[in-house]
Design a protein around this motif. Structure first.
Motif, PDB file in Angstrom:
ATOM      1  N   SER A  24      -2.619   6.486   7.353  1.00 22.58           N
ATOM      2  CA  SER A  24      -2.573   7.589   6.389  1.00 22.58           C
ATOM      3  C   SER A  24      -1.612   8.674   6.847  1.00 22.58           C
ATOM      4  O   SER A  24      -0.777   9.150   6.070  1.00 22.58           O
ATOM      5  CB  SER A  24      -3.963   8.201   6.204  1.00 22.58           C
ATOM      6  OG  SER A  24      -4.840   7.264   5.650  1.00 22.58           O
ATOM      7  N   ARG A  58       0.830  -1.205   0.000  1.00 19.47           N
ATOM      8  CA  ARG A  58       0.000   0.000   0.000  1.00 19.47           C
ATOM      9  C   ARG A  58       0.865   1.256   0.000  1.00 19.47           C
ATOM     10  O   ARG A  58       0.515   2.268  -0.599  1.00 19.47           O
ATOM     11  CB  ARG A  58      -0.939  -0.026   1.212  1.00 19.47           C
ATOM     12  CG  ARG A  58      -1.836   1.191   1.395  1.00 19.47           C
ATOM     13  CD  ARG A  58      -2.801   1.492   0.256  1.00 19.47           C
ATOM     14  NE  ARG A  58      -3.739   0.485  -0.064  1.00 19.47           N
ATOM     15  CZ  ARG A  58      -4.991   0.435   0.376  1.00 19.47           C
ATOM     16  NH1 ARG A  58      -5.466   1.335   1.195  1.00 19.47           N
ATOM     17  NH2 ARG A  58      -5.782  -0.548  -0.006  1.00 19.47           N
ATOM     18  N   PHE A  94      -7.174   1.620  -5.937  1.00 19.45           N
ATOM     19  CA  PHE A  94      -6.818   2.552  -4.863  1.00 19.45           C
ATOM     20  C   PHE A  94      -6.194   3.818  -5.452  1.00 19.45           C
ATOM     21  O   PHE A  94      -6.559   4.941  -5.081  1.00 19.45           O
ATOM     22  CB  PHE A  94      -5.842   1.889  -3.885  1.00 19.45           C
ATOM     23  CG  PHE A  94      -5.265   2.842  -2.876  1.00 19.45           C
ATOM     24  CD1 PHE A  94      -5.967   3.172  -1.732  1.00 19.45           C
ATOM     25  CD2 PHE A  94      -4.013   3.417  -3.081  1.00 19.45           C
ATOM     26  CE1 PHE A  94      -5.441   4.064  -0.804  1.00 19.45           C
ATOM     27  CE2 PHE A  94      -3.480   4.307  -2.158  1.00 19.45           C
ATOM     28  CZ  PHE A  94      -4.197   4.630  -1.019  1.00 19.45           C
ATOM     29  N   LYS A 136      -6.436  -4.252  -7.462  1.00 19.83           N
ATOM     30  CA  LYS A 136      -6.782  -3.550  -6.217  1.00 19.83           C
ATOM     31  C   LYS A 136      -5.910  -2.302  -6.036  1.00 19.83           C
ATOM     32  O   LYS A 136      -6.405  -1.253  -5.626  1.00 19.83           O
ATOM     33  CB  LYS A 136      -6.619  -4.504  -5.029  1.00 19.83           C
ATOM     34  CG  LYS A 136      -7.051  -3.934  -3.704  1.00 19.83           C
ATOM     35  CD  LYS A 136      -6.923  -4.967  -2.596  1.00 19.83           C
ATOM     36  CE  LYS A 136      -7.307  -4.370  -1.251  1.00 19.83           C
ATOM     37  NZ  LYS A 136      -7.159  -5.339  -0.160  1.00 19.83           N
ATOM     38  N   GLU A 164      -7.640  10.449   2.305  1.00 18.25           N
ATOM     39  CA  GLU A 164      -7.812   9.096   2.841  1.00 18.25           C
ATOM     40  C   GLU A 164      -8.586   9.129   4.158  1.00 18.25           C
ATOM     41  O   GLU A 164      -9.480   8.303   4.379  1.00 18.25           O
ATOM     42  CB  GLU A 164      -6.455   8.430   3.059  1.00 18.25           C
ATOM     43  CG  GLU A 164      -5.760   8.032   1.784  1.00 18.25           C
ATOM     44  CD  GLU A 164      -4.405   7.396   2.026  1.00 18.25           C
ATOM     45  OE1 GLU A 164      -4.174   6.839   3.117  1.00 18.25           O
ATOM     46  OE2 GLU A 164      -3.555   7.453   1.113  1.00 18.25           O
ATOM     47  N   MET A 191     -11.856   7.580   2.741  1.00 22.86           N
ATOM     48  CA  MET A 191     -11.505   6.168   2.560  1.00 22.86           C
ATOM     49  C   MET A 191     -11.561   5.472   3.925  1.00 22.86           C
ATOM     50  O   MET A 191     -10.523   5.251   4.554  1.00 22.86           O
ATOM     51  CB  MET A 191     -10.123   6.022   1.911  1.00 22.86           C
ATOM     52  CG  MET A 191     -10.040   6.637   0.529  1.00 22.86           C
ATOM     53  SD  MET A 191      -8.399   6.462  -0.203  1.00 22.86           S
ATOM     54  CE  MET A 191      -8.744   5.227  -1.451  1.00 22.86           C
ATOM     55  N   PRO A 192     -12.762   5.129   4.368  1.00 23.22           N
ATOM     56  CA  PRO A 192     -12.906   4.567   5.709  1.00 23.22           C
ATOM     57  C   PRO A 192     -12.196   3.232   5.930  1.00 23.22           C
ATOM     58  O   PRO A 192     -11.916   2.859   7.066  1.00 23.22           O
ATOM     59  CB  PRO A 192     -14.422   4.414   5.879  1.00 23.22           C
ATOM     60  CG  PRO A 192     -14.973   4.438   4.497  1.00 23.22           C
ATOM     61  CD  PRO A 192     -14.027   5.234   3.657  1.00 23.22           C
ATOM     62  N   ASP A 193     -11.863   2.525   4.852  1.00 26.27           N
ATOM     63  CA  ASP A 193     -11.164   1.249   4.999  1.00 26.27           C
ATOM     64  C   ASP A 193      -9.668   1.430   5.269  1.00 26.27           C
ATOM     65  O   ASP A 193      -8.977   0.471   5.599  1.00 26.27           O
ATOM     66  CB  ASP A 193     -11.382   0.371   3.767  1.00 26.27           C
ATOM     67  CG  ASP A 193     -10.868   1.026   2.490  1.00 26.27           C
ATOM     68  OD1 ASP A 193     -11.091   2.241   2.313  1.00 26.27           O
ATOM     69  OD2 ASP A 193     -10.241   0.322   1.676  1.00 26.27           O
ATOM     70  N   VAL A 194      -9.167   2.659   5.139  1.00 23.35           N
ATOM     71  CA  VAL A 194      -7.754   2.947   5.416  1.00 23.35           C
ATOM     72  C   VAL A 194      -7.669   3.536   6.827  1.00 23.35           C
ATOM     73  O   VAL A 194      -8.292   4.559   7.100  1.00 23.35           O
ATOM     74  CB  VAL A 194      -7.175   3.940   4.381  1.00 23.35           C
ATOM     75  CG1 VAL A 194      -5.724   4.270   4.708  1.00 23.35           C
ATOM     76  CG2 VAL A 194      -7.307   3.390   2.972  1.00 23.35           C
ATOM     77  N   PRO A 195      -6.911   2.912   7.713  1.00 22.66           N
ATOM     78  CA  PRO A 195      -6.789   3.450   9.073  1.00 22.66           C
ATOM     79  C   PRO A 195      -6.193   4.863   9.062  1.00 22.66           C
ATOM     80  O   PRO A 195      -5.214   5.132   8.354  1.00 22.66           O
ATOM     81  CB  PRO A 195      -5.843   2.469   9.774  1.00 22.66           C
ATOM     82  CG  PRO A 195      -5.903   1.220   8.963  1.00 22.66           C
ATOM     83  CD  PRO A 195      -6.168   1.666   7.547  1.00 22.66           C
TER      84      PRO A 195
END
Length: 159
Positions: free
Chosen positions: A115, A3, A58, A54, A103, A107-111
């Motif tokens: 970020s 990532r 992103f 994926k 983010e 982007m709620p799936d990224v802590p």
């Protein structure tokens, strides 16, 4: 592709899109065109691993989202940069802060911590310690002022 690498590519593409005014989706598509990406591999280790679907999703979401929300993100940067206009801050620092803020907001799936931490680490590769510390302070202020305030139920005691 990790990532971190996808994030750095998104920042670089976002920077290029902001400078050129190119359509974000077209910029991403052109960048990942097989012969172009193959050329990039020989120029920079960042591109050594081919991105998965994926990763590309992103990157595309990031570049498009940062472009779409640029005015909002720049407003936050200006608000938390206390006395600095966005135009006076290094372009790489602005690009990295935009990415991190996007983010966190969209982007709620990224802590959130990932970020912010990765933004600071990535910026170390482009800027000196003073700029990195400045960006870290802006991101920390943004997080405390916008995200923690929102999740704590709204009004602060001194409001």
């Amino acid at each position: 592709m990790k990532r971190t690498a996808a994030r750095e590519i998104a920042i670089q593409l976002g920077f290029a899109v902001a400078a050129s005014g190119q359509d974000p989706a077209e910029a991403v598509e052109a960048f990942f065109e097989p012969t172009h990406y193959e050329e990039m591999k020989s120029e920079d280790e960042l591109y050594a691993e081919a991105p998965s679907a994926k990763d590309i999703a992103f990157i595309t979401e990031s570049v498009s989202g940062v472009t779409e929300h640029r005015a909002e993100l720049d407003g936050y940067i200006g608000q938390y940069a206390h006395g600095w206009r966005t135009e006076r801050i290094s372009r790489s620092a602005v690009a990295v802060m935009r990415q991190a803020m996007y983010e966190i907001l969209y982007m709620p799936d990224v802590p959130d911590a990932a970020s912010m931490d990765e933004a600071v680490e990535l910026l170390k590769g482009y800027e000196d310690g003073d700029v990195v510390a400045f960006a870290n302070g802006v991101l920390g202020g943004f997080y405390r002022g916008e995200i923690l305030h929102e999740t704590s139920g709204g009004e602060s005691a001194d409001a």
